[in-house]
Design an enzyme around this catalytic site. Structure first.
Site, PDB file in Angstrom:
ATOM      1  N   HIS A  26      14.516  41.970 -64.042  1.00 13.05           N
ATOM      2  CA  HIS A  26      13.698  40.916 -64.665  1.00 13.05           C
ATOM      3  C   HIS A  26      13.976  40.773 -66.160  1.00 13.05           C
ATOM      4  O   HIS A  26      13.086  40.454 -66.942  1.00 13.05           O
ATOM      5  CB  HIS A  26      12.208  41.167 -64.416  1.00 13.05           C
ATOM      6  CG  HIS A  26      11.829  40.966 -62.977  1.00 13.05           C
ATOM      7  ND1 HIS A  26      11.984  41.977 -62.035  1.00 13.05           N
ATOM      8  CD2 HIS A  26      11.332  39.891 -62.308  1.00 13.05           C
ATOM      9  CE1 HIS A  26      11.585  41.521 -60.855  1.00 13.05           C
ATOM     10  NE2 HIS A  26      11.198  40.259 -60.989  1.00 13.05           N
ATOM     11  N   TYR A  63       5.598  29.866 -60.660  1.00  8.42           N
ATOM     12  CA  TYR A  63       7.013  30.197 -60.848  1.00  8.42           C
ATOM     13  C   TYR A  63       7.869  28.930 -60.862  1.00  8.42           C
ATOM     14  O   TYR A  63       8.899  28.869 -61.524  1.00  8.42           O
ATOM     15  CB  TYR A  63       7.501  31.123 -59.742  1.00  8.42           C
ATOM     16  CG  TYR A  63       7.226  32.579 -59.996  1.00  8.42           C
ATOM     17  CD1 TYR A  63       8.005  33.327 -60.883  1.00  8.42           C
ATOM     18  CD2 TYR A  63       6.178  33.239 -59.360  1.00  8.42           C
ATOM     19  CE1 TYR A  63       7.753  34.667 -61.118  1.00  8.42           C
ATOM     20  CE2 TYR A  63       5.911  34.580 -59.588  1.00  8.42           C
ATOM     21  CZ  TYR A  63       6.706  35.292 -60.469  1.00  8.42           C
ATOM     22  OH  TYR A  63       6.460  36.622 -60.712  1.00  8.42           O
ATOM     23  N   HIS A  69       8.733  34.239 -54.269  1.00  6.50           N
ATOM     24  CA  HIS A  69       7.987  35.301 -53.584  1.00  6.50           C
ATOM     25  C   HIS A  69       7.601  34.861 -52.170  1.00  6.50           C
ATOM     26  O   HIS A  69       6.547  35.195 -51.663  1.00  6.50           O
ATOM     27  CB  HIS A  69       6.754  35.734 -54.381  1.00  6.50           C
ATOM     28  CG  HIS A  69       7.104  36.449 -55.646  1.00  6.50           C
ATOM     29  ND1 HIS A  69       6.161  37.020 -56.464  1.00  6.50           N
ATOM     30  CD2 HIS A  69       8.296  36.692 -56.247  1.00  6.50           C
ATOM     31  CE1 HIS A  69       6.751  37.570 -57.518  1.00  6.50           C
ATOM     32  NE2 HIS A  69       8.058  37.383 -57.389  1.00  6.50           N
TER      33      HIS A  69
END
Length: 1014
Positions: free
Chosen positions: A345, A461, A454
């Site tokens: 990340h 997102y 996800h």
């Protein structure tokens, strides 16, 4: 013990952590446990990564550095509950690259147990995080008591710092690079494959650059520059702010070597997770030594340089400062071939890196550093990933969010060579495939307008990902590198859907992912970029739909950047105004509020819109999770998608927000999410028990149902219905079940429930009709006199409720609750209307109707003569008709075993959703949907424990998540003979005077409709 450092120069070089396993070499003498063979050892201040000193090791060929003490290696947990592994962590500094390697050996009583090589063909700092049991050669043993570092067959000198002999770390995140290419070799995580993907080769041939292509490169560079930089002035205040921030990093040169405050990526703190009490994952950011702020400052300096006059003192100053920061961060290990040990990340940390370097392309060229800078950008942007032709449609939303800007910057940094052209062709193809509709639960965009991350529709997102996608579609538009019509149209449809389910800008609460705080919003600039990118077919210079949507959205976007959540892209207000002006000058006007109905099969969402209000239903299934919980995020939102229905509204002329819709976080009872049928628990029991359940996931909870039937139907994009079989997960209250449906017919929403049951005898089960914040005097005065009795209720926001079953009104002034992220107590004044099913209900049910934007007179008339009648409400089906609208709505939970009520539709051969609208005496609109996404067939893929309970497993562990939605045939039998124009999805099976049998082929949770004529 943790030694905290604060944001002031005196503390910025303090040792981060002290622990018996950690060697930082801050004492003047060498630790007694360290010795050398054919080596000179000493403490040095020339280079340092932790504190102000490191261990200097000057070695002869095959020299050895030996550290003798218990290495504190711990084996992995044999029960499999703790998935962390023991890792060795070290930082190495090299002044003179050598095409060779040193060997780290780990011994027990003089016997070598494990080892690994570390390449030293680099200059600057490099790190390694190496898991003993997975990454090393040999077999590590508990009780190992010696570390030996063996030099290559050559002389040399290295500096060693921040050495941790062993600490347990999350085993998913260690990262291979040029120094340790064997680390975590099995990972496919897109953050961790920098080394693997750096080896990829192009499949597009090198060709000479034509004059036209050279012109297009210039155009791309100009467009990109305009995208990331708006011309302005450098004020003295801005220059002074830059100086102060720059001075914090204490960058100096001595004997040609740069040094300054050590800089880390935020994830480096994960080394200390099991070493210190009260570990904080953001500790390095708080200490002022995390690279995000560093790169943000570099970008700020680059902007100031570009904004200043040529030859001015401030321009020269900014150039010097930028180059010093460039030298220091390169020395710190932000360079080609370096992954800092743990890099997951990292996209958010290096976001400022790419525009900063790109804006200083000319300066870097003058200094002879351009090639090195290009390679650095290509490494961290993983640019070579674009070389091979994509095998399928879609890419991870994070790639759009954090890698598109970096990749195009790394390519446009290059001189105009055939290699640059090859990269551009590969990159535009990668963007093209990435924007196309992805299969199953894969990222990023869906055929129905869903935007995935996800493994679910996830607007929070998506706004970051759409930033990358829309920018790149615009960048390449009207050039030979433009994306395909399918890719362009897919992203356009995602944006059209988003502006439909958001109202006006805000995400619905149930679609806020792990941020149910009312702050998430769509980004109007995405619509602007698509407006000026032109039409998907490439024929129009502007896209009218996108332009109209943008002008409606931008007019109300008055929020300041400071209030925006961290995940929201930063947008220049000046740029927003500039594009709005350009569109208005070209004749475009703002659209009206969207009207109609939208069903997202890939979101388990249905939305009805009329006037300025929207009603948003959301459920979950065996494919789509109910809520995402992390430690410190969404602690109490378990019921967000348990069949919720949120009304977003505002008085006429006002902008719709969560606040105008009666929502705030303070005092909100998380048990009473409107529309939900739930067990009303104390907040301590409602709080998510977040676990790390397998190696595919981290500390998170995303629970599934075992039911496939959940989703909506949309008829003519104007009306629809929604149904779900609710079955809570066994982790909490697995006996809780219900059959729930919503029927959206013009301005009326009919809400039905049946077969509500559970065995929880401690707490009552409720269906929440509304829960509204009372925040001003007018609302308090309104509720003083109560606002309902019997079957009719009106709230203070103009929404009416017809409730023909017993309901309980509660006025809680104040009502206490907790913050979704911290658990801190909150309070507010709230009113609720609920249907109480009692404790451990059996065969519970409810019925009510909602009419947003109405008045008491209309509601009183509605109660006397409701505009609907319920034809069936049981385990098998919820069916109702609205004679005035000539609509019959069917939610068929089970395959009908007898003739259905309602007239036209007699049977179906499977569970499904149907809506019938009589358009005239001889014409009927028939809509059919199968909400089962059919990513796999048969029983739910549950795993059970020894007590027969469904076990918690992560979605990422399921083998079917990237499967295409399967086709499910749905056969419907209609009364009488009807003519149907056959389509690829609807065929006539048989017809006679008595009945017509049609077969629909359903997939993607989509709605299919045909016109029937006598």
């Amino acid at each position: 013990m943790l030694i905290l450092s604060f944001l002031c120069p005196a503390f910025l070089n303090a040792q981060i952590v002290t622990d018996e396993r950690m060697f930082s070499f801050e004492e003047p003498q060498l630790p007694a446990c360290i010795t050398g063979v054919q080596s000179q050892l000493g403490i040095s201040g020339a280079h340092y990564k932790d504190g102000k000193h490191s261990l200097e090791w000057t070695f002869e060929p095959n020299g050895k550095l030996e550290l003798r003490k218990d290495l504190k290696f711990e084996k992995k947990d044999p029960t499999g509950k703790d998935l962390y592994l023991s890792a060795f962590i070290v930082w190495i500094y090299n002044e003179q690259p050598q095409d060779a390697a040193i060997e780290f050996e780990f011994l027990k009583d003089g016997r070598k147990c494990a080892s690994f090589p570390f390449g030293i063909n680099f200059k600057g700092w490099r790190a390694a995080w190496v898991c003993y049991e997975r990454d090393m050669q040999g077999t590590p043993e508990e009780g190992m008591n010696e570390l030996r570092i063996v030099a290559p067959n050559a002389k040399g000198r290295l500096f060693i710092d921040h050495l941790i002999t062993a600490t347990k770390v999350d085993a998913r995140q260690q990262t291979a690079d040029l120094q340790v290419p064997f680390v975590n070799a099995g990972t496919t995580n897109h953050w961790l494959v920098l080394y693997k993907h750096s080896l990829l080769k192009p499949d597009i041939e090198l060709t000479p650059v034509s004059d036209r292509q050279r012109q297009e490169m210039k155009l791309l560079e100009k467009r990109f520059r305009d995208m990331i930089y708006t011309k302005g002035k450098v004020t003295e205040k801005e220059a002074e702010t830059i100086r102060k921030k720059y001075d914090l990093y204490q960058i100096t040169y001595k004997d040609g070597q740069v040094s300054g405050v050590p800089i880390f990526m935020v994830r480096a703190s994960e080394a200390y997770e099991r070493m210190i009490p009260d570990w904080d994952k953001d500790m390095l950011t708080k200490m002022g030594i995390e690279m995000r702020a560093y790169f943000d400052l570099m970008k700020r300096i680059a902007v100031a340089y570009n904004n200043s006059e040529a030859g001015s003192p401030v321009r020269e100053e900014m150039k010097r400062k930028f180059l010093a920061m460039y030298d220091h961060i390169t020395d710190q290990g932000v360079a080609y071939g370096s992954c800092w040990g743990n890099i997951h990340h990292y996209g958010y940390s290096v976001r400022g890196l790419y525009p900063a370097y790109f804006l200083m392309k000319d300066v870097l060229r003058e200094e002879g550093k351009l090639l090195e800078a290009e390679r650095t950008l290509r490494w961290y942007a993983i640019t070579n990933e674009v070389y091979p032709k994509p095998e399928g449609n879609g890419i991870d939303m994070d790639s759009f969010n954090t890698q598109t800007t970096g990749r195009i910057a790394s390519i446009l940094m290059m001189e105009d060579t055939p290699e640059k052209l090859q990269y551009l062709k590969s990159f535009s193809r990668w963007i093209d495939y990435g924007c196309r509709p992805a299969p199953g639960l894969a990222g990023s965009f869906k055929v129905d307008g869903g935007a995935f991350h996800h493994r679910n529709n996830y607007p929070a997102y998506a706004v970051g990902g759409l930033d990358g996608a829309t920018n790149m579609i615009y960048l390449f538009s009207r050039t030979s590198l433009a994306v395909s019509e399918l890719a362009h149209r897919t992203v356009k449809d995602v944006l059209l859907a988003m502006r439909f389910y958001c109202n006006k800008l805000n995400f619905p609460l149930s679609m806020s992912g792990r941020h149910p705080d009312g702050q998430g919003k769509l980004v109007p600039m995405h619509y602007a970029m698509m407006a000026i990118a032109g039409t998907p077919d490439g024929k129009g210079d502007f896209d009218k739909e996108m332009a109209s949507a943008y002008l409606r959205l931008v007019s109300s976007d008055s929020s300041s950047a400071e209030q925006a959540p961290e995940y929201m892209p930063k947008v220049s207000n000046a740029q927003e105004r500039k594009i709005a002006k350009r569109l208005v000058e070209n004749g475009f006007r703002a659209e009206s509020d969207p009207q109609g109905n939208l069903s997202l099969g890939y979101g388990c969402v249905s939305v009805q819109r009329r006037e300025n209000w929207s009603a948003v239903a959301r459920g979950h299934s065996r494919y789509l999770w109910a809520a995402e919980h992390y430690l410190g995020h969404n602690l109490y939102g378990r019921y967000l998608a348990h069949g919720s229905l949120q009304i977003l509204t505002a008085p006429p002329g006002q902008t719709v927000t969560p606040a105008t819709s009666g929502w705030q976080q303070e005092g909100f009872d998380w048990n009473r999410i409107p529309g939900v049928t739930s067990i009303h628990l104390p907040l301590d029991l409602l709080k998510a028990n977040v676990l790390n359940v397998d190696t595919f996931s981290g500390m998170e909870e995303m629970l599934y149902s075992d039911e496939a039937f959940a989703g909506g139907l949309s008829q003519g994009k104007m009306n629809g219905n929604f149904g779900m079989k609710l079955h809570e997960h066994d982790k909490y209250n697995g006996t809780h079940r219900a059959r729930k449906s919503y029927h959206f017919i013009d301005g009326m929403i009919v809400c039905l429930g049946s077969d509500i049951e559970n065995t929880n005898t401690d707490y009552p089960t409720e269906t929440t009709i509304f829960q509204l914040a009372v925040t001003d005097k007018a609302a308090h005065d309104y509720w003083k006199n109560n606002a309902g009795e019997g079957k009719v209720w009106m709230d203070h926001l103009g929404t009416g409720y017809y409730v023909p079953v017993p309901a309980r009104f509660e006025k809680n002034f104040p009502q206490y609750s907790r913050m979704q992220d911290t658990g801190k107590e909150t309070k507010g004044d709230w009113v609720s209307l609920i249907i109480d099913h009692g404790k451990a209900p059996k065969a519970g049910s409810y019925e009510y109707a909602i009419l947003p934007g109405t008045d008491r007179k209309t509601m009183t008339a509605f109660a006397k003569k409701p505009a609907y009648s319920v034809l069936q409400q049981d385990r098998n089906a919820h069916i109702l008709e609205s004679p005035s609208d000539r609509i019959t709505s069917y939610v068929l939970f089970e395959t009908p075993q007898s003739l259905l009520p309602g007239g036209l539709l007699q049977r179906t051969d499977t569970s499904c959703l149907v809506m019938v609208r009589k358009e005239s005496a001889d014409k009927v609109l028939l809509t059919v949907a199968q909400p089962d996404l059919a990513l796999y067939r048969g029983p739910s893929d549950e795993a059970f424990d020894k007590d027969g309970k469904r076990m918690e497993r992560s979605i990422y562990s399921r083998p079917w998540i990237d499967n295409e939605s399967g086709e499910i045939p749905v056969t419907v039998t209609l009364k009488g003979r009807w003519k149907v124009a056959e389509t690829p999805f609807c065929k006539v099976v048989s017809e006679d005077k008595k009945q017509t049998v049609l077969r629909f082929l359903c997939k993607d949770g989509a709605s299919y409709e045909v016109e029937l004529e006598k």
